[in-house]
Scaffold this active site. Structure first.
Site, short mmCIF file in Angstrom:
data_model
loop_
_atom_site.label_atom_id
_atom_site.label_comp_id
_atom_site.label_asym_id
_atom_site.label_seq_id
_atom_site.Cartn_x
_atom_site.Cartn_y
_atom_site.Cartn_z
N TYR A 124 -24.40 -27.49 60.55
CA TYR A 124 -23.97 -28.62 61.37
C TYR A 124 -24.01 -29.94 60.61
O TYR A 124 -23.73 -30.98 61.19
CB TYR A 124 -24.85 -28.72 62.62
N LYS A 171 -32.51 -15.41 58.24
CA LYS A 171 -31.76 -14.33 57.59
C LYS A 171 -32.09 -14.39 56.09
O LYS A 171 -31.20 -14.41 55.22
CB LYS A 171 -30.26 -14.53 57.86
N ASP A 204 -30.57 -11.03 63.39
CA ASP A 204 -29.82 -9.98 64.10
C ASP A 204 -30.79 -9.07 64.87
O ASP A 204 -30.56 -8.75 66.05
CB ASP A 204 -28.92 -9.18 63.14
N ASP A 228 -28.68 -22.41 68.05
CA ASP A 228 -27.60 -22.65 69.01
C ASP A 228 -27.25 -21.34 69.71
O ASP A 228 -27.16 -21.25 70.94
CB ASP A 228 -26.38 -23.17 68.22
#
Ligand code: NAD
Length: 333
Positions: A124, A171, A204, A228
């Site tokens: 972002y 991740k 995930d 988000d």
């Protein structure tokens, strides 16, 4: 003494739900001196910007704002006022509690999660460009400073609110540098809090676990993009956007607002659910040290939704925004 609070009605359904939340707060026992300022489409034409400096100045002065949603034109037009506010006031934490409310239709019961999302960097940061005509690059920026302060906030929050665990979500198996830095920093900060359990999950796997075993988790801390996505997942676990409150918090200032947007198709119809904004106002009351008023409002919201009589369409009723607020006020008395 009354607390000075900046009130931004916003647009679309904003003015109706903010008016409802204001009435509820005024009936809660907390004394608030509201300072109303307009931002967004309403002032774009007359002032040439959707976020005039006087709006920022008012929040700098009061330190606290309750805000309705503001429409962001798609494609062209002005950039998001919501993102600009967070950036300009350095509101580096986006806090989104997801708590089940009996009576709200949902696939789950007893959800009690808190999402702490980093609010200033990651994908972002807006560093994007085309590479030739057929490729594009968006740069993911993760810094030690931003990771450190958001994880510290999560640990302090967990300690203050008596929560049992903080889970850092990342991740880092694939993004070894950026998410690797976030994870390394999270571990370092968490080591200073021996009274708060700490663990990490790959994003995930986290999504699957939240759907299958949400009761295993408590406070989640995430970089901006995962935050988000996962916070909307958590809003879904408790029945959706109409009941999801939020806060944007920095060291000096905080802006409280519902997670949902301005739902323009319902604007001016006295139809929108005021719950998310009212619950955002309870986060604000706690921030102001008005915990008892916050508890009164929360109990009244739960009572009215549980009874199911004076609730809006999304909660299975046919009450209007104002009628639901009236019922919440009556429940407090
Ligand atoms: P939205 O959240 O406004 O609406 C999506 C749908 O959710 C609505 O059509 C409605 O069915 C439902 N909904 C949302 N809030 C509700 C409420 N209080 N009561 C009942 N139903 C409700 O999302 P969108 O349509 O993607 O966005 C509309 C505008 O809002 C866009 O311009 C977007 O940029 C802006 N937006 C602003 C904020 C903010 O101010 N922080 C956040 C998200 C979106």
């Amino acid at each position: 003494m009354a607390h000075a609070v900046t009130l931004i009605p916003g647009d679309g359904i904003g003015p109706e739900i903010v008016a409802a939340a204001r009435r509820v707060v005024d009936a809660s026992g907390a004394e608030i001196e509201w300072r109303t300022v307009e931002a967004g489409e309403a002032v774009m034409e007359s002032e040439g910007t959707p976020l005039p400096e006087r709006v920022l100045d008012s929040i700098r002065e009061t330190g606290v704002a309750l805000k309705g949603p503001i429409t962001t034109p798609v494609g062209s037009g002005f950039r998001s006022v919501n993102v600009a506010l967070r950036k300009q006031l350095d509101l580096y934490v986006n806090l989104r509690p997801a708590l089940s409310i009996p009576g709200v239709r949902s696939r789950y019961e007893d959800i009690d999660l808190v999402v702490v999302r980093e609010n200033t960097e990651d994908l972002y940061a807006g560093v994007e460009h085309m590479v030739g005509e057929d490729a594009a690059e968006s740069i993911k920026i993760i810094t030690r400073k931003a990771s450190e302060r958001v994880v510290r906030f999560a640990c302090e929050y967990a300690r203050r609110e008596g929560r049992r665990k903080v889970t850092a979500v990342h991740k880092a198996n694939i993004l070894k540098y950026s998410d690797g830095l976030f994870l390394e920093t999270a571990r370092q900060v968490a080591a200073e809090y021996d009274d708060v359990e700490f663990e990490d999950r790959i994003v995930d796997n986290m999504c699957m676990q939240l759907v299958q075993k949400p009761e295993l988790y408590d406070v989640l801390v995430l970089p901006n993009l995962y935050g988000d996505i996962v916070s909307d997942l958590c809003a879904g676990l408790v029945g959706g956007l109409g009941v999801a409150p939020g806060a944007n918090i920095g060291d000096q200032m905080a802006v409280f607002e519902p997670v949902h947007g301005s739902a323009p198709k319902y604007a001016g119809q006295d139809k929108a659910d005021p719950t998310a904004t009212i619950l955002s106002a309870t986060l604000m009351l706690r921030h102001l040290g008005e915990g008892e008023a916050a508890d009164r409002v929360t109990a009244a919201v739960r009572q009215v939704i549980g009874a199911g009589e004076h609730v809006t369409y999304d909660l299975g009723g046919d009450a209007g925004t104002a009628e639901m607020a009236d019922a919440i006020i009556a429940a407090m008395q």
